[in-house]
Design an enzyme around this catalytic site. Structure first.
Site, PDB file in Angstrom:
ATOM      1  N   ASN A  89       7.971  52.422  23.806  1.00 23.56           N
ATOM      2  CA  ASN A  89       6.737  52.649  23.053  1.00 23.56           C
ATOM      3  C   ASN A  89       5.917  53.708  23.776  1.00 23.56           C
ATOM      4  OD1 ASN A  89       7.345  50.600  21.179  1.00 23.56           O
ATOM      5  ND2 ASN A  89       6.523  49.033  22.548  1.00 23.56           N
ATOM      6  N   GLY A  95       2.299  51.843  20.151  1.00 25.46           N
ATOM      7  CA  GLY A  95       2.057  50.459  20.566  1.00 25.46           C
ATOM      8  C   GLY A  95       2.179  50.237  22.055  1.00 25.46           C
ATOM      9  N   GLN A  96       2.043  51.310  22.841  1.00 29.00           N
ATOM     10  CA  GLN A  96       2.150  51.171  24.299  1.00 29.00           C
ATOM     11  C   GLN A  96       0.888  50.538  24.866  1.00 29.00           C
ATOM     12  OE1 GLN A  96       2.749  54.872  26.420  1.00 29.00           O
ATOM     13  NE2 GLN A  96       3.271  53.809  28.328  1.00 29.00           N
ATOM     14  N   HIS A 102       8.265  52.256  30.294  1.00 28.29           N
ATOM     15  CA  HIS A 102       9.206  51.141  30.375  1.00 28.29           C
ATOM     16  C   HIS A 102      10.103  51.139  29.151  1.00 28.29           C
ATOM     17  CE1 HIS A 102       5.298  49.926  28.793  1.00 28.29           C
ATOM     18  NE2 HIS A 102       5.947  49.149  27.937  1.00 28.29           N
ATOM     19  N   LEU A 103      11.358  50.806  29.399  1.00 27.12           N
ATOM     20  CA  LEU A 103      12.333  50.631  28.316  1.00 27.12           C
ATOM     21  C   LEU A 103      12.471  49.138  28.067  1.00 27.12           C
ATOM     22  CD1 LEU A 103      14.598  51.916  26.498  1.00 27.12           C
ATOM     23  CD2 LEU A 103      16.154  51.452  28.383  1.00 27.12           C
ATOM     24  N   HIS A 104      12.133  48.704  26.843  1.00 27.95           N
ATOM     25  CA  HIS A 104      12.359  47.311  26.467  1.00 27.95           C
ATOM     26  C   HIS A 104      13.833  47.110  26.131  1.00 27.95           C
ATOM     27  CE1 HIS A 104       8.068  46.078  25.633  1.00 27.95           C
ATOM     28  NE2 HIS A 104       7.918  47.379  25.458  1.00 27.95           N
TER      29      HIS A 104
HETATM   30  P1  5GP Z   1       4.279  47.894  25.710  1.00 26.02           P
HETATM   31  O1  5GP Z   1       3.458  47.235  24.637  1.00 26.02           O
HETATM   32  O2  5GP Z   1       3.434  48.736  26.629  1.00 26.02           O
HETATM   33  O3  5GP Z   1       5.456  48.658  25.155  1.00 26.02           O
HETATM   34  O4  5GP Z   1       4.928  46.738  26.539  1.00 26.02           O
HETATM   35  C1  5GP Z   1       4.339  46.163  27.683  1.00 26.02           C
HETATM   36  C2  5GP Z   1       5.141  44.927  28.005  1.00 26.02           C
HETATM   37  O5  5GP Z   1       4.831  44.537  29.318  1.00 26.02           O
HETATM   38  C3  5GP Z   1       4.816  43.738  27.090  1.00 26.02           C
HETATM   39  O6  5GP Z   1       6.015  43.316  26.448  1.00 26.02           O
HETATM   40  C4  5GP Z   1       4.242  42.703  28.036  1.00 26.02           C
HETATM   41  O7  5GP Z   1       4.630  41.389  27.709  1.00 26.02           O
HETATM   42  C5  5GP Z   1       4.800  43.141  29.381  1.00 26.02           C
HETATM   43  N1  5GP Z   1       3.957  42.800  30.512  1.00 26.02           N
HETATM   44  C6  5GP Z   1       2.628  43.069  30.642  1.00 26.02           C
HETATM   45  N2  5GP Z   1       2.174  42.637  31.840  1.00 26.02           N
HETATM   46  C7  5GP Z   1       3.243  42.101  32.477  1.00 26.02           C
HETATM   47  C8  5GP Z   1       3.399  41.487  33.762  1.00 26.02           C
HETATM   48  O8  5GP Z   1       2.471  41.354  34.566  1.00 26.02           O
HETATM   49  N3  5GP Z   1       4.645  41.051  34.080  1.00 26.02           N
HETATM   50  C9  5GP Z   1       5.695  41.182  33.225  1.00 26.02           C
HETATM   51  N4  5GP Z   1       6.885  40.712  33.637  1.00 26.02           N
HETATM   52  N5  5GP Z   1       5.587  41.774  32.022  1.00 26.02           N
HETATM   53  C10 5GP Z   1       4.374  42.209  31.647  1.00 26.02           C
END
Ligand code: 5GP
Ligand code: ZN
Length: 116
Positions: A89, A95-96, A102-104
């Site tokens: 994202n 939706g970041q 990061h790669l989900h």
């Molecule tokens: P984004 O919405 O930026 O693509 O994804 C961020 C991701 O990071 C989310 O899926 C959220 O659950 C995860 N995340 C946020 N804070 C933490 C954390 O402190 N530890 C872990 N393991 N994941 C996190």
């Protein structure tokens, strides 16, 4: 947000605990704290880069390593054959929410398409 305040940089340094899946010189992989699928991992570069927008031609190896790490996790966790989804994202409309690329990696159920 600068690097000092970045939660993913803190995870890499061990200042915030995480469930580590894999690590090498370039990348760190761990379980997402709020899983959106039965299996949900994040693969991040060890260097702080806020989003894909900050990568350039010098980062080809790093970007390749991120994607190949996802494949390695899929194979080691055994969901490579059933399949999985890899997502990056970027920015507001993407939706970041965490501004360290990061790669989900999502697996363990049939995922719908297109995303909302
Ligand atoms: P984004 O919405 O930026 O693509 O994804 C961020 C991701 O990071 C989310 O899926 C959220 O659950 C995860 N995340 C946020 N804070 C933490 C954390 O402190 N530890 C872990 N393991 N994941 C996190
Ligand atoms: Zn960071």
């Amino acid at each position: 947000m600068n690097q000092e305040d970045c939660i993913f940089c803190k995870i890499i340094k061990g200042e915030i605990p995480s469930n580590k899946i894999y690590e090498n010189d370039l990348v760190y992989a761990f379980t997402d704290i709020n899983p959106a699928a039965p299996q949900h991992f994040l693969v991040i570069p060890k260097v702080h880069k806020a989003s894909l927008n900050e990568f350039d031609d010098n980062d080809r190896e790093l970007l390749g390593e991120i994607l190949l790490t996802a494949k390695k996790i899929a194979s080691e966790k055994g969901f490579d054959q059933d399949g999985y989804r890899t997502i990056i994202n970027t920015g507001k409309d993407g939706g970041q929410t965490v501004h360290h690329l990061h790669l989900h990696v999502l697996a363990g159920r049939a995922l719908t398409w297109p995303p909302g």
